[in-house]
Scaffold this motif. Structure first.
Motif, PDB file in Angstrom:
ATOM      1  N   GLY A 218      74.674  49.775 -88.140  1.00  0.00           N
ATOM      2  CA  GLY A 218      75.309  48.614 -87.537  1.00  0.00           C
ATOM      3  C   GLY A 218      75.503  47.446 -88.471  1.00  0.00           C
ATOM      4  N   PHE A 219      75.364  47.659 -89.776  1.00  0.00           N
ATOM      5  CA  PHE A 219      75.539  46.565 -90.725  1.00  0.00           C
ATOM      6  C   PHE A 219      77.007  46.300 -91.041  1.00  0.00           C
ATOM      7  CE2 PHE A 219      71.097  46.700 -91.075  1.00  0.00           C
ATOM      8  CZ  PHE A 219      70.682  45.553 -91.732  1.00  0.00           C
ATOM      9  N   VAL A 220      77.850  47.301 -90.888  1.00  0.00           N
ATOM     10  CA  VAL A 220      79.298  47.104 -91.033  1.00  0.00           C
ATOM     11  C   VAL A 220      79.986  47.779 -89.858  1.00  0.00           C
ATOM     12  CG1 VAL A 220      79.222  46.956 -93.558  1.00  0.00           C
ATOM     13  CG2 VAL A 220      79.667  49.159 -92.467  1.00  0.00           C
ATOM     14  N   ALA A 221      81.175  47.282 -89.524  1.00  0.00           N
ATOM     15  CA  ALA A 221      81.949  47.856 -88.423  1.00  0.00           C
ATOM     16  C   ALA A 221      82.887  48.927 -88.960  1.00  0.00           C
ATOM     17  CB  ALA A 221      82.761  46.766 -87.733  1.00  0.00           C
ATOM     18  N   PRO A 222      83.117  49.989 -88.207  1.00  0.00           N
ATOM     19  CA  PRO A 222      84.131  50.955 -88.637  1.00  0.00           C
ATOM     20  C   PRO A 222      85.520  50.319 -88.586  1.00  0.00           C
ATOM     21  CG  PRO A 222      83.336  51.484 -86.424  1.00  0.00           C
ATOM     22  CD  PRO A 222      82.481  50.362 -86.933  1.00  0.00           C
ATOM     23  N   SER A 223      86.330  50.579 -89.605  1.00  0.00           N
ATOM     24  CA  SER A 223      87.719  50.109 -89.594  1.00  0.00           C
ATOM     25  C   SER A 223      88.545  50.913 -88.605  1.00  0.00           C
ATOM     26  CB  SER A 223      88.321  50.218 -90.999  1.00  0.00           C
ATOM     27  OG  SER A 223      87.556  49.489 -91.936  1.00  0.00           O
ATOM     28  N   ALA A 224      88.103  52.137 -88.357  1.00  0.00           N
ATOM     29  CA  ALA A 224      88.733  53.009 -87.357  1.00  0.00           C
ATOM     30  C   ALA A 224      87.670  53.973 -86.861  1.00  0.00           C
ATOM     31  CB  ALA A 224      89.914  53.763 -87.960  1.00  0.00           C
ATOM     32  N   GLY A 225      87.853  54.515 -85.656  1.00  0.00           N
ATOM     33  CA  GLY A 225      86.888  55.439 -85.097  1.00  0.00           C
ATOM     34  C   GLY A 225      85.692  54.733 -84.496  1.00  0.00           C
ATOM     35  N   THR A 226      84.671  55.509 -84.123  1.00  0.00           N
ATOM     36  CA  THR A 226      83.500  54.947 -83.445  1.00  0.00           C
ATOM     37  C   THR A 226      82.211  55.508 -84.034  1.00  0.00           C
ATOM     38  OG1 THR A 226      83.516  56.683 -81.746  1.00  0.00           O
ATOM     39  CG2 THR A 226      84.741  54.659 -81.274  1.00  0.00           C
ATOM     40  N   VAL A 227      81.165  54.688 -83.950  1.00  0.00           N
ATOM     41  CA  VAL A 227      79.806  55.103 -84.310  1.00  0.00           C
ATOM     42  C   VAL A 227      78.913  54.654 -83.160  1.00  0.00           C
ATOM     43  CG1 VAL A 227      77.949  54.993 -86.001  1.00  0.00           C
ATOM     44  CG2 VAL A 227      80.328  54.755 -86.762  1.00  0.00           C
ATOM     45  N   THR A 228      78.273  55.608 -82.487  1.00  0.00           N
ATOM     46  CA  THR A 228      77.486  55.270 -81.300  1.00  0.00           C
ATOM     47  C   THR A 228      76.055  55.779 -81.417  1.00  0.00           C
ATOM     48  OG1 THR A 228      78.145  57.298 -80.127  1.00  0.00           O
ATOM     49  CG2 THR A 228      79.537  55.352 -79.826  1.00  0.00           C
ATOM     50  N   LEU A 229      75.160  55.070 -80.738  1.00  0.00           N
ATOM     51  CA  LEU A 229      73.763  55.481 -80.607  1.00  0.00           C
ATOM     52  C   LEU A 229      73.507  55.725 -79.129  1.00  0.00           C
ATOM     53  CD1 LEU A 229      70.834  55.826 -81.649  1.00  0.00           C
ATOM     54  CD2 LEU A 229      70.549  53.353 -81.326  1.00  0.00           C
ATOM     55  N   ASP A 230      73.247  56.967 -78.790  1.00  0.00           N
ATOM     56  CA  ASP A 230      73.050  57.359 -77.386  1.00  0.00           C
ATOM     57  C   ASP A 230      74.199  56.873 -76.501  1.00  0.00           C
ATOM     58  OD1 ASP A 230      70.625  58.568 -78.071  1.00  0.00           O
ATOM     59  OD2 ASP A 230      69.493  56.727 -77.744  1.00  0.00           O
ATOM     60  N   GLY A 231      75.421  57.006 -77.024  1.00  0.00           N
ATOM     61  CA  GLY A 231      76.623  56.688 -76.264  1.00  0.00           C
ATOM     62  C   GLY A 231      77.075  55.248 -76.336  1.00  0.00           C
ATOM     63  N   GLU A 232      76.263  54.355 -76.936  1.00  0.00           N
ATOM     64  CA  GLU A 232      76.617  52.942 -77.040  1.00  0.00           C
ATOM     65  C   GLU A 232      77.046  52.618 -78.469  1.00  0.00           C
ATOM     66  OE1 GLU A 232      76.716  50.585 -74.713  1.00  0.00           O
ATOM     67  OE2 GLU A 232      76.041  51.903 -73.095  1.00  0.00           O
ATOM     68  N   PRO A 233      78.147  51.868 -78.639  1.00  0.00           N
ATOM     69  CA  PRO A 233      78.547  51.468 -79.996  1.00  0.00           C
ATOM     70  C   PRO A 233      77.418  50.715 -80.687  1.00  0.00           C
ATOM     71  CG  PRO A 233      80.293  50.961 -78.413  1.00  0.00           C
ATOM     72  CD  PRO A 233      79.087  51.363 -77.618  1.00  0.00           C
ATOM     73  N   ILE A 234      77.178  51.038 -81.963  1.00  0.00           N
ATOM     74  CA  ILE A 234      76.091  50.388 -82.697  1.00  0.00           C
ATOM     75  C   ILE A 234      76.506  49.003 -83.172  1.00  0.00           C
ATOM     76  CG2 ILE A 234      74.645  50.551 -84.772  1.00  0.00           C
ATOM     77  CD1 ILE A 234      74.709  53.582 -84.465  1.00  0.00           C
ATOM     78  N   TRP A 235      77.758  48.851 -83.588  1.00  0.00           N
ATOM     79  CA  TRP A 235      78.223  47.554 -84.078  1.00  0.00           C
ATOM     80  C   TRP A 235      78.106  46.490 -82.989  1.00  0.00           C
ATOM     81  CZ3 TRP A 235      78.889  44.669 -88.063  1.00  0.00           C
ATOM     82  CH2 TRP A 235      79.784  43.587 -88.043  1.00  0.00           C
ATOM     83  N   ARG A 236      77.445  45.394 -83.310  1.00  0.00           N
ATOM     84  CA  ARG A 236      77.219  44.272 -82.401  1.00  0.00           C
ATOM     85  C   ARG A 236      76.428  44.654 -81.150  1.00  0.00           C
ATOM     86  NH1 ARG A 236      82.967  40.900 -82.814  1.00  0.00           N
ATOM     87  NH2 ARG A 236      82.581  40.085 -84.915  1.00  0.00           N
ATOM     88  N   HIS A 237      75.666  45.725 -81.241  1.00  0.00           N
ATOM     89  CA  HIS A 237      74.787  46.129 -80.147  1.00  0.00           C
ATOM     90  C   HIS A 237      73.358  45.827 -80.611  1.00  0.00           C
ATOM     91  CE1 HIS A 237      72.943  48.202 -76.910  1.00  0.00           C
ATOM     92  NE2 HIS A 237      72.702  49.338 -77.542  1.00  0.00           N
ATOM     93  N   THR A 238      72.911  44.576 -80.378  1.00  0.00           N
ATOM     94  CA  THR A 238      71.660  44.115 -80.979  1.00  0.00           C
ATOM     95  C   THR A 238      70.440  44.899 -80.509  1.00  0.00           C
ATOM     96  OG1 THR A 238      71.524  42.391 -79.266  1.00  0.00           O
ATOM     97  CG2 THR A 238      72.516  41.785 -81.379  1.00  0.00           C
ATOM     98  N   ASP A 239      70.493  45.458 -79.319  1.00  0.00           N
ATOM     99  CA  ASP A 239      69.352  46.236 -78.839  1.00  0.00           C
ATOM    100  C   ASP A 239      69.127  47.486 -79.686  1.00  0.00           C
ATOM    101  OD1 ASP A 239      68.773  44.465 -76.868  1.00  0.00           O
ATOM    102  OD2 ASP A 239      69.695  45.615 -75.236  1.00  0.00           O
TER     103      ASP A 239
END
Length: 304
Positions: free
Chosen positions: A50-71
C-alpha cells in the motif's frame, strides 16, 4: 488467514513502466518472488504493502483495496530493502517506536517479544549506526513483527546477512509460513528461494514470467539449453565423443583451446560427461558454464 490478490496491476512513472499487467495470488505459507535486479520486485512489494497506488489494475487484501486502506497496516508487516536512516536510535528504541505507532496496548512488551524472535535482545541497547548489515536487517524484521501481522512482506531480506543469521532467518520464515501467515520475500538468488519457499513467482523486466511450485520452475530452468566450455587433454577427441550424446545439441572447437558445448539437458550431460571421458581416455581439465546468470535463465522463461 490473509490473501493478497493482484489483478492486471501496472505501475508506471512518467514514461517508465516499472511493472506491467501483473496478476497473481499470494496465499498463506511462504512465497518466493524471484527475479534479476531491476525486474520490478521492489515496486510490486510497494504495491502489495500500500505504499504506492497501481496506475492500472487492482491490488487487494482479503478483497479490500490496499491503497488508502489504513486498516490493512494492522495486518501487514513490511521489511524494506532500503537501509535504516535512524542510526542515532538504539535497536530497542526503533522497535518500540513502531510498537507505539501501532497503538499497541503494551508496546514495551511487544517490542521485547519481537526482538527476542529475531535474536536481537542483547544488542538492542546499542545504536543502529553501530550494527552490521545483518543486524540492521534483523532489527527491521523485529519492527515489522511487533504488531504480530498475518502478512509479512520482505524485500531482499538476506542481503548482507552472515551464514548463521541467514539460516536463522530462513528457519523463521518457514516457521511463520507453517503458522498460517502469508509470507512473501523477494530475492535474485535462486538458492535462497529454493531453501525457503515452495511457491514461486518469477518476474522479468516488470512482467510476470512464471508461477508455480518450485519443482516446476526448477524444471523449466534446468531443461533450457545451456552453454558450457569443456577443456580436456584432447579437445578434438572430446568434441567428437560429445557430439554423439543425445543431450548435446552442438559442439565447436575454440581457437584458444577447449570445446563450446550446447546442451539441451544438463542433468543428463553432467552424468554422461565423466563417463564419456573415461570411455575415450580423455582427461577433463575444466568445465565452465557460460550463460548461468539469472538474467539468461529468466530470458529463457519468457522466450527472450
Amino acid at each position: 488467514m490473509s490473501v493478497i490478490t493482484i489483478d492486471q496491476a501496472s505501475r508506471w512513472y512518467g514514461n517508465v513502466v516499472a511493472v506491467n499487467g501483473i496478476s497473481m495470488t499470494v496465499r498463506p505459507g511462504v512465497t518466493g518472488l524471484l527475479g534479476p535486479n531491476g525486474a520490478g520486485k521492489t515496486t510490486l512489494i510497494a504495491l502489495m504493502s500500500g505504499f504506492v497506488a497501481p496506475s492500472a489494475g487492482t491490488v487487494t487484501l482479503d478483497g479490500e483495496p490496499i491503497w488508502r486502506h489504513t486498516d490493512a497496516y494492522r495486518t501487514i508487516g513490511l521489511v524494506p530493502e532500503r537501509e535504516l536512516s535512524f542510526g542515532y536510535l538504539t535497536g530497542r528504541q526503533f522497535v518500540l517506536a513502531n510498537a507505539e505507532l501501532h497503538g499497541l496496548a503494551d508496546p514495551g512488551a511487544a517490542a521485547e517479544r519481537a526482538l527476542e524472535v529475531v535474536e536481537m535482545t542483547e544488542p538492542a541497547g546499542r545504536r543502529i549506526g553501530t550494527y552490521s548489515k545483518g543486524m540492521r536487517q534483523r532489527v527491521k524484521l523485529a519492527s515489522a513483527l511487533v504488531h504480530d501481522p498475518s502478512v509479512l512482506l520482505l524485500d531482499e531480506p538476506f542481503n548482507g546477512v552472515d551464514p548463521r543469521q541467514r539460516l536463522h532467518l530462513m528457519s523463521l520464515l518457514r516457521r511463520m509460513g507453517a503458522e498460517g501467515r502469508t509470507v512473501l520475500f523477494s530475492s535474485h538468488i535462486l538458492e535462497e528461494v529454493e531453501q525457503v519457499a515452495r511457491q514461486i513467482e518469477v518476474m522479468v523486466s516488470g512482467r510476470h514470467a512464471a508461477s508455480g511450485d518450485f519443482g516446476q520452475i526448477r524444471r523449466l530452468m534446468t531443461d533450457r539449453p545451456v552453454q558450457y566450455v569443456v577443456v580436456g587433454d584432447d579437445d578434438r577427441a572430446l568434441a567428437g565423443a560429445l557430439i554423439a550424446e543425445p543431450s548435446v545439441v552442438a559442439v565447436a572447437l575454440r581457437r584458444a583451446g577447449g570445446v563450446d558445448v550446447s546442451v539441451s539437458d544438463f542433468g543428463a550431460f553432467t552424468v554422461r560427461l565423466p563417463q564419456v571421458a573415461r570411455q575415450h581416455g580423455i582427461r577433463i581439465l575444466e568445465l565452465t558454464p557460460t550463460d548461468e546468470s539469472l538474467e539468461s535463465v529468466f530470458a529463457y522463461l519468457v522466450g527472450g
